[in-house]
Motif scaffolding. Structure first.
Motif, PDB file in Angstrom:
ATOM      1  N   UNK A 110      31.586 -20.048  48.323  1.00 20.07           N
ATOM      2  CA  UNK A 110      32.677 -18.794  48.074  1.00 20.07           C
ATOM      3  C   UNK A 110      32.002 -17.901  47.219  1.00 20.07           C
ATOM      4  N   UNK A 111      31.466 -18.424  45.878  1.00 18.93           N
ATOM      5  CA  UNK A 111      30.713 -17.282  45.148  1.00 18.93           C
ATOM      6  C   UNK A 111      29.616 -16.258  45.756  1.00 18.93           C
ATOM      7  N   UNK A 112      28.922 -16.998  46.725  1.00 16.93           N
ATOM      8  CA  UNK A 112      27.778 -16.228  47.395  1.00 16.93           C
ATOM      9  C   UNK A 112      28.706 -15.224  48.375  1.00 16.93           C
ATOM     10  N   UNK A 113      29.540 -15.671  49.045  1.00 15.86           N
ATOM     11  CA  UNK A 113      30.261 -14.729  49.923  1.00 15.86           C
ATOM     12  C   UNK A 113      30.847 -13.692  49.186  1.00 15.86           C
ATOM     13  N   UNK A 114      31.766 -13.882  48.060  1.00 14.36           N
ATOM     14  CA  UNK A 114      32.207 -12.790  47.278  1.00 14.36           C
ATOM     15  C   UNK A 114      31.293 -11.766  46.684  1.00 14.36           C
ATOM     16  N   UNK A 115      30.282 -12.473  46.136  1.00 15.48           N
ATOM     17  CA  UNK A 115      28.980 -11.574  45.853  1.00 15.48           C
ATOM     18  C   UNK A 115      28.375 -10.731  46.849  1.00 15.48           C
ATOM     19  N   UNK A 116      28.373 -11.382  47.943  1.00 12.63           N
ATOM     20  CA  UNK A 116      27.922 -10.550  49.140  1.00 12.63           C
ATOM     21  C   UNK A 116      28.949  -9.485  49.515  1.00 12.63           C
ATOM     22  N   UNK A 117      30.101  -9.710  49.328  1.00 13.05           N
ATOM     23  CA  UNK A 117      31.199  -8.643  49.770  1.00 13.05           C
ATOM     24  C   UNK A 117      31.214  -7.760  48.533  1.00 13.05           C
ATOM     25  N   UNK A 118      31.117  -7.981  47.220  1.00 12.15           N
ATOM     26  CA  UNK A 118      31.080  -7.290  46.224  1.00 12.15           C
ATOM     27  C   UNK A 118      29.724  -6.045  46.533  1.00 12.15           C
ATOM     28  N   UNK A 119      28.612  -6.802  46.794  1.00 12.37           N
ATOM     29  CA  UNK A 119      27.369  -5.966  47.077  1.00 12.37           C
ATOM     30  C   UNK A 119      27.865  -5.058  47.868  1.00 12.37           C
ATOM     31  N   UNK A 120      28.373  -5.343  49.193  1.00 19.01           N
ATOM     32  CA  UNK A 120      28.618  -4.358  50.392  1.00 19.01           C
ATOM     33  C   UNK A 120      29.421  -3.559  49.933  1.00 19.01           C
ATOM     34  N   UNK A 121      30.556  -3.815  49.016  1.00 20.18           N
ATOM     35  CA  UNK A 121      31.567  -2.810  48.639  1.00 20.18           C
ATOM     36  C   UNK A 121      30.948  -1.770  47.538  1.00 20.18           C
ATOM     37  N   UNK A 122      29.976  -2.525  46.660  1.00 21.03           N
ATOM     38  CA  UNK A 122      29.241  -1.537  45.748  1.00 21.03           C
ATOM     39  C   UNK A 122      28.375  -0.623  46.574  1.00 21.03           C
ATOM     40  N   UNK A 123      27.895  -1.090  47.473  1.00 20.34           N
ATOM     41  CA  UNK A 123      26.846  -0.210  48.284  1.00 20.34           C
ATOM     42  C   UNK A 123      27.721   0.920  49.053  1.00 20.34           C
TER      43      UNK A 123
END
Length: 441
Positions: A110-123
């Motif tokens: 879940x943390x990895x998926x969240x981080x991935x989402x956050x990374x995409x949002x940040x981009x």
């Protein structure tokens, strides 16, 4: 015998039991070792591949432990006894540990998926910031301001946001709390994207108007540059100090250029206004400096042209008066010359010829005044001193002065001759005798 057989059977069963338990312990030991490794891996994840591999191994170990527990339960059930506590405890501990690993794996996943989402949002956020900054920055020219790559990036951000929204919605079925947090962040990004789109639309609308303003600016700039080129050529050219008519032609040329300069002031003011309008989204320092330089240069040229025009007008007035006096002197000389050489005069009596010539000499007294007027006009000419001697009108004036002097001298000589001739003829009483014209030349 029976007892011995029973003892051997019991010993075999004990050995078998010990062997079975060793097998169970070995199997559980392998699982425990994997659990320890997995805990360290969960604390220091290296890649998505590790998590995927771990998930597959967890399923395998879970299946193996469940199978081992089922086998042990079935075995002791057949023996009409319960599962030994030490085996039961070990199975329970391993199952619990596997459950803990599974929970940690789910948390990590879940943390990895969240981080991935956050990374995409940040981009997406960074791209929107870059586009917004580029739209707000003042471009160096209109072509740079029309950069279509910004619109492409905005479209890409819109597509990425739509994909993120769909992915978060799917993720929310399993993790509603985290999904709500992600959805809030995406909603804020959606607002920023919408605001940036409006900014881009405003820029597009403004650029269409800016194009028109820039075209008008360039037209005025081109007109003023052409005028300055003509004016500069006019100022650099030497004034031709000649006849009044030639001076008038030059005066008309200077006046024409000055009339055009009246339009320049309005154009320069309009160009200043265009610069102010274009300064909203363009860097117009160079344009502003360009207008200032044009204004200064135009003013300098205009002053030079006015000064030259004033000199030309003064020279033209003086030259016109000078030409008038020279013409008057020339007409007077021609009249006297015509009278002196007239055949009718030659046919008159000596007395009448003398009277006529004496009358002409009296008339020639006005030559002095006319010559003085010519000289005065020549001295008053407002032209460069070095030019005066080269003027054809000045040479004509000098020739006329000499001719006037010569005519007076000739007339005096003729009068003297006539007086002598008249005195010779008078004793004979031939008062009306006419001398041949050739003898009076």
């Amino acid at each position: 015998m029976y007892l011995q057989l029973k003892a051997r059977t019991g010993k075999t069963r004990v050995q078998q039991e010990l062997s079975d338990r060793e097998g169970v312990e070995r199997g559980l030991s392998l699982v425990k070792s994997w659990i320890q490794d997995s805990r360290e891996l969960l604390l220091n994840p290296t890649s998505d591949l590790d998590i995927l591999t771990q998930e597959l191994e967890l399923i395998t170990h879970r299946q193996n432990v469940d199978k081992l527990a089922e086998q042990q339960q079935s075995k002791y059930l057949d023996l009409y006894t319960i599962l030994p506590s030490e085996i039961s405890m070990q199975l329970a501990e391993v199952s619990l540990a596997l459950g803990s690993i599974e929970d940690q794996r789910d948390i990590q996943k879940t943390r990895v998926i969240k981080e991935e989402f956050n990374s995409r949002i940040h981009d997406v956020s960074e791209k929107l910031k870059t586009v917004s900054t580029s739209l707000k920055e003042k471009a160096t020219d209109i072509d740079q301001a029309k950069d279509e790559r910004l619109c492409d990036e905005l479209d890409g951000c819109g597509r990425n946001l739509a994909e993120l929204e769909a992915a978060v919605q799917d993720f929310g079925r399993r993790n509603p709390l985290i999904a709500r947090q992600l959805a809030d962040a995406i909603a804020k990004l959606r607002e920023i994207h919408h605001h940036t789109l409006r900014l881009a639309e405003y820029n597009t609308t403004w650029l269409k108007k800016a194009d028109a303003h820039l075209d008008e600016y360039n037209e005025m700039f081109e007109f003023i540059v052409k005028w300055t080129d003509r004016a500069r050529s006019l100022v650099k050219a030497n004034i031709i100090w000649n006849s009044s008519s030639h001076l008038q032609e030059q005066i008309r040329m200077y006046q024409s250029v000055l009339r055009e300069s009246r339009e320049l002031h309005g154009d320069l003011e309009a160009m200043h206004e265009k610069v102010e309008i274009l300064s909203e989204t363009l860097q117009v320092e160079a344009m502003g400096q360009q207008v200032s330089e044009l204004s200064r240069h135009t003013e300098e040229l205009e002053l030079s042209i006015r000064s030259r025009l004033h000199s030309l007008q003064d020279a033209e007035k003086d030259m016109e008066r000078f030409e008038s006096e020279v013409k008057a002197l020339h007409v007077s000389l021609e009249q006297v010359q015509a009278t002196l050489t007239s055949p009718e005069l030659a046919r008159l009596s000596l007395k009448e010829q003398l009277t006529q010539r004496q009358r002409l000499l009296v008339d020639m007294e006005s030559f002095k005044q006319q010559v003085d007027a010519v000289q005065e006009c020549q001295s008053a000419l407002r032209v460069p001193e070095e030019v005066v001697t080269s003027l054809s009108i000045c040479r004509t004036a000098l020739n006329l002065q000499q001719e006037a002097s010569q005519l007076q001298h000739t007339a005096i000589q003729q009068c003297n001759i006539l007086q002598v001739g008249r005195a010779v003829v008078a004793p004979d009483g031939n008062k009306n005798t006419c001398l041949p014209a050739t003898k009076h030349a």
